[in-house]
Scaffold this motif. Sequence first.
Motif, PDB file in Angstrom:
ATOM      1  N   LEU A  10      49.321  25.827  23.207  1.00 52.12           N
ATOM      2  CA  LEU A  10      48.352  26.497  22.581  1.00 52.12           C
ATOM      3  C   LEU A  10      48.444  26.947  21.087  1.00 52.12           C
ATOM      4  O   LEU A  10      47.462  26.887  20.362  1.00 52.12           O
ATOM      5  CB  LEU A  10      48.000  27.963  23.500  1.00 52.12           C
ATOM      6  CG  LEU A  10      46.645  28.446  23.004  1.00 52.12           C
ATOM      7  CD1 LEU A  10      45.755  27.760  23.387  1.00 52.12           C
ATOM      8  CD2 LEU A  10      46.894  29.899  24.040  1.00 52.12           C
ATOM      9  N   SER A  14      45.950  24.909  18.763  1.00 51.86           N
ATOM     10  CA  SER A  14      44.793  26.067  18.326  1.00 51.86           C
ATOM     11  C   SER A  14      44.661  26.027  16.925  1.00 51.86           C
ATOM     12  O   SER A  14      43.815  26.022  16.200  1.00 51.86           O
ATOM     13  CB  SER A  14      44.855  27.433  19.044  1.00 51.86           C
ATOM     14  OG  SER A  14      46.068  27.981  18.385  1.00 51.86           O
ATOM     15  N   ALA A  17      43.696  22.835  15.629  1.00 53.90           N
ATOM     16  CA  ALA A  17      42.097  22.516  15.814  1.00 53.90           C
ATOM     17  C   ALA A  17      41.424  23.373  14.478  1.00 53.90           C
ATOM     18  O   ALA A  17      40.263  23.014  14.155  1.00 53.90           O
ATOM     19  CB  ALA A  17      41.836  22.955  17.048  1.00 53.90           C
ATOM     20  N   ALA A  18      41.839  24.839  14.360  1.00 56.99           N
ATOM     21  CA  ALA A  18      41.398  25.728  13.366  1.00 56.99           C
ATOM     22  C   ALA A  18      41.417  24.921  12.005  1.00 56.99           C
ATOM     23  O   ALA A  18      40.280  24.825  11.242  1.00 56.99           O
ATOM     24  CB  ALA A  18      42.024  26.828  13.252  1.00 56.99           C
ATOM     25  N   TRP A 113      48.404  35.443  16.966  1.00 62.97           N
ATOM     26  CA  TRP A 113      47.835  34.247  17.301  1.00 62.97           C
ATOM     27  C   TRP A 113      48.034  33.992  18.651  1.00 62.97           C
ATOM     28  O   TRP A 113      49.193  34.429  19.143  1.00 62.97           O
ATOM     29  CB  TRP A 113      48.191  33.072  16.364  1.00 62.97           C
ATOM     30  CG  TRP A 113      47.436  31.707  16.399  1.00 62.97           C
ATOM     31  CD1 TRP A 113      47.600  30.897  17.103  1.00 62.97           C
ATOM     32  CD2 TRP A 113      46.257  31.947  15.603  1.00 62.97           C
ATOM     33  NE1 TRP A 113      46.457  30.042  17.026  1.00 62.97           N
ATOM     34  CE2 TRP A 113      46.015  30.396  15.860  1.00 62.97           C
ATOM     35  CE3 TRP A 113      45.459  32.272  14.630  1.00 62.97           C
ATOM     36  CZ2 TRP A 113      44.694  29.921  15.267  1.00 62.97           C
ATOM     37  CZ3 TRP A 113      44.433  31.827  13.962  1.00 62.97           C
ATOM     38  CH2 TRP A 113      43.990  30.523  14.628  1.00 62.97           C
TER      39      TRP A 113
END
Length: 156
Positions: A10, A14, A17-18, A113
């Motif tokens: 993750l 993540s 992806a951001a 995060w």
Amino acid sequence: MVFRPLLSRLIPLSLLAAILALLGIDAALVVGMARVGVGLMAFVAGALLLLSLPALAVMDEWLCDALSLRYAMDRNAVRIHWAATTHVIPLPNITAIEDGADFYVERVHGYHWPGLIVGLGHLDRLGSAVICATRPLPEQLILVTRRGRYAVSPAD
């Protein structure tokens, strides 16, 4: 011996992806600026593009830092490596190793995060602690010394 924390997929996914989403927005802003020509809308798009650059830099730094987290142990000390910071804990200074499940984090100041906690936290009954972990507190080990506490999450 070097131990890497159990890194959740993750974290890098993540952050990546951001970063990609922000790059996509930036690309749309550039295309929009090229289509509208010189004017107020191009100025606003350019300003938004410039404002996104620090966010991109921060997310890139977090991704690199998350991938650099590791713990090293030799016969003299435990070393916690995070980005450009190294915490050296001499083995004779470690007075106890506590299970993180026995404590509650009241607050943490630092990186937050999903799957990554790095910063200075306050543990009930123990006080302040340096937290460099990729797992929630119940899956962490707390290294207690005379001068401070360190929360880590080694895979083994």
